[in-house]
Motif scaffolding. Structure first.
Motif, PDB file in Angstrom:
ATOM      1  N   ARG A 102     -12.657 -34.673 -64.187  1.00 12.09           N
ATOM      2  CA  ARG A 102     -14.242 -34.616 -63.722  1.00 12.09           C
ATOM      3  C   ARG A 102     -14.891 -33.869 -63.864  1.00 12.09           C
ATOM      4  O   ARG A 102     -16.070 -34.136 -64.200  1.00 12.09           O
ATOM      5  CB  ARG A 102     -14.014 -35.910 -62.164  1.00 12.09           C
ATOM      6  N   LYS A 103     -14.337 -32.890 -62.730  1.00 10.01           N
ATOM      7  CA  LYS A 103     -15.824 -31.745 -62.205  1.00 10.01           C
ATOM      8  C   LYS A 103     -15.422 -31.005 -64.001  1.00 10.01           C
ATOM      9  O   LYS A 103     -16.202 -30.393 -64.336  1.00 10.01           O
ATOM     10  CB  LYS A 103     -14.375 -31.057 -61.768  1.00 10.01           C
ATOM     11  N   PHE A 127     -18.559 -34.400 -63.404  1.00 13.96           N
ATOM     12  CA  PHE A 127     -18.264 -35.784 -62.199  1.00 13.96           C
ATOM     13  C   PHE A 127     -18.114 -35.016 -61.359  1.00 13.96           C
ATOM     14  O   PHE A 127     -16.410 -35.495 -61.125  1.00 13.96           O
ATOM     15  CB  PHE A 127     -18.023 -36.980 -63.404  1.00 13.96           C
ATOM     16  N   ASP A 128     -19.128 -33.703 -61.339  1.00 14.23           N
ATOM     17  CA  ASP A 128     -18.272 -33.494 -59.330  1.00 14.23           C
ATOM     18  C   ASP A 128     -17.883 -34.082 -58.982  1.00 14.23           C
ATOM     19  O   ASP A 128     -17.827 -33.854 -57.268  1.00 14.23           O
ATOM     20  CB  ASP A 128     -18.679 -31.714 -60.195  1.00 14.23           C
ATOM     21  N   ARG A 144     -22.110 -39.090 -59.277  1.00 17.02           N
ATOM     22  CA  ARG A 144     -22.512 -39.012 -60.654  1.00 17.02           C
ATOM     23  C   ARG A 144     -20.919 -39.910 -61.247  1.00 17.02           C
ATOM     24  O   ARG A 144     -21.892 -40.499 -62.812  1.00 17.02           O
ATOM     25  CB  ARG A 144     -21.840 -37.642 -60.703  1.00 17.02           C
ATOM     26  N   MET A 145     -19.770 -40.592 -61.626  1.00 16.94           N
ATOM     27  CA  MET A 145     -19.466 -41.165 -62.152  1.00 16.94           C
ATOM     28  C   MET A 145     -19.776 -42.673 -62.229  1.00 16.94           C
ATOM     29  O   MET A 145     -19.912 -43.308 -62.884  1.00 16.94           O
ATOM     30  CB  MET A 145     -17.579 -41.450 -62.131  1.00 16.94           C
ATOM     31  N   ALA A 175     -22.965 -43.028 -63.833  1.00 13.24           N
ATOM     32  CA  ALA A 175     -22.480 -42.648 -65.816  1.00 13.24           C
ATOM     33  C   ALA A 175     -21.981 -44.355 -65.994  1.00 13.24           C
ATOM     34  O   ALA A 175     -22.403 -44.800 -67.056  1.00 13.24           O
ATOM     35  CB  ALA A 175     -21.768 -42.241 -66.147  1.00 13.24           C
ATOM     36  N   GLU A 215     -14.233 -45.015 -67.199  1.00 12.43           N
ATOM     37  CA  GLU A 215     -14.543 -44.239 -67.281  1.00 12.43           C
ATOM     38  C   GLU A 215     -13.498 -43.176 -67.931  1.00 12.43           C
ATOM     39  O   GLU A 215     -14.108 -42.464 -68.244  1.00 12.43           O
ATOM     40  CB  GLU A 215     -13.533 -43.993 -66.048  1.00 12.43           C
ATOM     41  N   GLY A 237     -17.434 -36.601 -71.119  1.00  9.37           N
ATOM     42  CA  GLY A 237     -19.087 -37.088 -70.448  1.00  9.37           C
ATOM     43  C   GLY A 237     -20.312 -37.077 -70.601  1.00  9.37           C
ATOM     44  O   GLY A 237     -20.604 -37.709 -70.375  1.00  9.37           O
TER      45      GLY A 237
END
Length: 313
Positions: free
Chosen positions: A21-22, A26-27, A31-32, A35, A60, A68
């Motif tokens: 994720r990071k 998507f840290d 944020r995820m 999206a 995801e 991403g």
């Protein structure tokens, strides 16, 4: 998704979810979520989508497979739905045990449960001392498409690494048994539909005839992927690309024997949960009468491909 679910077959590193994720921007969970909401709203507006709701875990994974990028994820969602409409036979839910029974004496195609330290997944192929025929080739394609669909639902990886062990096998026979049109559609589904990101393809053999198979496969992939093809004559150089510990015991690794992993793999592909998901996702198609014609021709008319002097001679 707060954690990666253990399906009893695939294993993850303890930090896979957080790290990937990071790595792709998507840290924070917010944020995820943002999206995913963008993707969901976009799908609702696609008049040609027959199915407009997909599980967030599925979406995801598509985002992660596409580094991403929401825009790339949109294209891949459209692609997989379109492929299900244009070539539905390739998405038929076939009896996995029957497919495996057909190919078992000729070849092995198996996911390795343990991830690499950088969160990549290894898929291992083993050619055996049996000549291939068109039935074996077709059943292999069906089995591997099921494997890629399984990855789309249950894995969370940073790309795929293929290891094809052709020592003692018959790569020329396999190439000649493969129908060119089938293999082209197969690669479109794997790479463009299921968003499999290939980080490397490693052929293991001491026979120079492997170049025939390598040349054959390269015709169906991008130059970028083709540049990641490597031929090895021993495991010593393979270990430079694939960590030893993720490999089966007979390859110097710490996992089970390859045939035992294969049994676990087939069991996972045959699970009622996965079969149910496959049937459900068959509804993820398009109604092409509702799509703007210009958009269809621009995006998909080359799907079946015009081939550039394909040959295995």
């Amino acid at each position: 998704m707060e954690a990666l679910r253990d399906d009893g077959f695939l294993k993850f590193n303890s930090d896979t979810l957080e790290k990937l994720r990071k790595q792709y921007g998507f840290d924070t969970p917010a944020r995820m979520t943002e999206a995913l909401q963008i993707l969901e709203e976009w799908m609702k507006k696609q008049e040609h989508f027959v199915k407009k709701d997909f599980p967030r875990e599925y979406l995801e994974r598509i985002l992660i497979h596409n580094k991403g990028s929401v825009e790339k994820a949109k294209k891949k969602l459209d692609k997989i739905c379109t492929l299900r409409t244009l070539v539905p036979d390739y998405f038929e839910v076939k009896d996995i045990n029957e497919l495996d029974k057909t190919v078992r004496d000729s070849l092995m195609d198996v996911l390795l449960p343990t991830m690499t330290p950088d969160h990549s997944r290894v898929c291992m192929f083993k050619g055996k001392d049996v000549e291939s025929n068109s039935l074996i080739a077709r059943q292999y394609l069906s089995l591997h498409l099921a494997t890629c669909e399984y990855l789309q639902y249950f894995d969370y990886n940073n790309g795929l690494i293929y290891l094809a062990d052709w020592r003692g096998g018959h790569p020329v026979s396999f190439s000649k048994a493969m129908n060119i049109a089938d293999f082209k559609i197969f690669t479109d589904i794997v790479l463009e539909g299921f968003s499999m990101r290939v980080k490397g393809v490693h052929f293991l053999t001491d026979s120079p005839v492997i170049n025939i198979l390598v040349t054959f496969v390269k015709q169906f992939v991008s130059d970028k992927i083709a540049s990641r093809f490597h031929v090895h004559t021993s495991m010593d150089t393979v270990y430079e690309h694939i960590p030893r510990h993720v490999l089966p015991a007979e390859y110097g690794g710490k996992d089970k024997a390859a045939e035992d992993i294969r049994d676990d793999h087939i069991k996972a592909l045959s699970s009622p949960e996965f079969i149910s998901l496959r049937h459900e996702m068959k509804g993820g198609r398009t109604d092409e009468a509702r799509r703007p014609k210009d958009a269809f021709y621009e995006q998909h008319m080359g799907m079946a491909g015009t081939f550039r002097n394909l040959s295995v001679d």
